[in-house]
Design a protein around this motif. Structure first.
Motif, short mmCIF file in Angstrom:
data_model
loop_
_atom_site.label_atom_id
_atom_site.label_comp_id
_atom_site.label_asym_id
_atom_site.label_seq_id
_atom_site.Cartn_x
_atom_site.Cartn_y
_atom_site.Cartn_z
N ARG A 1 0.84 -1.22 0.00
CA ARG A 1 0.00 0.00 0.00
C ARG A 1 0.86 1.25 0.00
O ARG A 1 0.54 2.26 -0.65
CB ARG A 1 -0.91 0.00 1.24
N HIS B 1 11.88 8.38 -7.51
CA HIS B 1 11.16 7.57 -6.52
C HIS B 1 11.76 6.17 -6.42
O HIS B 1 11.77 5.56 -5.34
CB HIS B 1 9.68 7.47 -6.87
N THR C 1 2.07 4.16 -3.77
CA THR C 1 1.99 5.62 -3.79
C THR C 1 3.28 6.23 -4.36
O THR C 1 3.31 7.43 -4.63
CB THR C 1 1.76 6.18 -2.37
N GLN C 2 4.32 5.41 -4.50
CA GLN C 2 5.60 5.90 -4.99
C GLN C 2 5.99 5.34 -6.36
O GLN C 2 6.79 5.94 -7.06
CB GLN C 2 6.72 5.52 -4.00
N GLN D 1 -3.85 0.77 -5.01
CA GLN D 1 -3.82 2.18 -5.40
C GLN D 1 -5.14 2.86 -5.09
O GLN D 1 -5.18 4.08 -4.92
CB GLN D 1 -3.53 2.32 -6.90
N TYR D 2 -6.23 2.07 -5.01
CA TYR D 2 -7.56 2.66 -4.91
C TYR D 2 -8.36 2.19 -3.70
O TYR D 2 -9.43 2.74 -3.43
CB TYR D 2 -8.36 2.34 -6.18
#
Length: 293
Positions: free
Chosen positions: A21, A212, A25-26, A86-87
């Motif tokens: 998770r 990233h 985000t990266q 992602q969601y």
């Protein structure tokens, strides 16, 4: 000692939901999936190449089932999970995973004609209600929400289904192949089969924000997934199953969604709603019925 091994393996897999998770985000889920199995394959080849050589003839005879398992276990399961994360929350994704024992039960009946008892039917019923209750977020009167499901939840359900397929088809593998050799070959096949798909994907969706991928947090997260969720978890799991048997050891799979949910609440501060609790209770009741003789 085998109980400790099985518990650690399940907790490492539960941590994969939380670390995944954070990583999505990266980074792109495709990068995470391919990077995970490339690192794991190289590591395991260094450690277990002799065992792979010893079982090479058996592996060649069982290459079909092993490839099928690699598709479900090494490609579809993690890739759909990372896309879904992602969601949706890692707590939601872990709850969907907890329904896989009942999915496996249905698949074994349909594909291998296993016997399903009344308790099994009750278990599937309770678990299905639990999943639907989570999708509706506790609002059973608003069935129109089923047409507006969060796409992250759909991907998470696809991930759970992939793991259920892997668990159902594992019986096709030659049981005389050592666990370490099997995991090594699966990791290699997963990374190789995913590579052309990744190249095509990156052609249409070029990787951006390369900084990233060199950050300390991303590299540490990827190493956790490769070392703990891909190597040590399989190693510990195989050791525990060998010692106490698959029938008794299978119950420890239920620790995966439990630990993932706890880690999500502790480290990601995921808010817990009443429908999460109700869904978990319904699914646990389903697992109880499915686990009874």
């Amino acid at each position: 000692m085998p109980y400790l091994f099985l518990t650690l393996a399940a907790c490492f897999w539960g941590g994969n939901y939380v670390v995944g998770r954070v990583l999505v985000t990266q980074a792109d889920p495709m990068v995470i999936s391919e990077g995970r199995w490339v690192i794991t394959a190289l590591l395991l080849l260094c450690l277990y190449q002799h065992q792979v050589r010893n079982d090479l003839s058996k592996i060649r005879k069982s290459i079909g089932p092993i490839c099928l398992l690699a598709i479900f276990g090494q490609i579809l399961f993690p890739l759909t999970l990372y896309v879904g994360l992602q969601y949706t929350s890692s707590l939601n994704a872990s709850i969907y995973l907890s329904a896989t024992p009942c999915m496996v039960l249905v698949m074994n009946k349909l594909l291998f004609n296993d016997t399903i008892s009344k308790n099994n039917i009750l278990g599937v019923l309770f678990s299905t209600i639990g999943v639907i209750y989570l999708i509706l977020q506790g609002n059973l009167t608003n069935l129109s929400e089923l047409s507006n499901i969060n796409k992250g939840d759909l991907w998470a359900m696809a991930s759970a289904m992939s793991w259920a397929c892997y668990s159902a088809f594992i019986r096709l593998k030659d049981k005389s192949i050592s666990g370490n050799a099997f995991v090594t070959v699966s990791a290699v096949l997963g990374s190789v089969m995913l590579l052309p798909v990744a190249l095509v994907y990156f052609y249409f969706y070029p990787v951006s924000n390369l900084a990233h991928y060199t950050s300390t947090s991303f590299l540490l997260g990827l190493l956790y997934i490769a070392i703990f969720a891909s190597w040590l978890s399989y190693l510990f799991w195989n050791k525990g199953i060998i010692d106490i048997g698959a029938t008794r050891g299978q119950i420890y799979t239920h620790i995966i969604p439990l630990s993932a949910g706890i880690f999500s609440i502790l480290f990601l501060h995921t808010p817990v709603a009443y429908f999460h609790i109700v869904s978990i209770v319904l699914i646990v009741i389903g697992i109880y019925f499915c686990s009874r003789k």
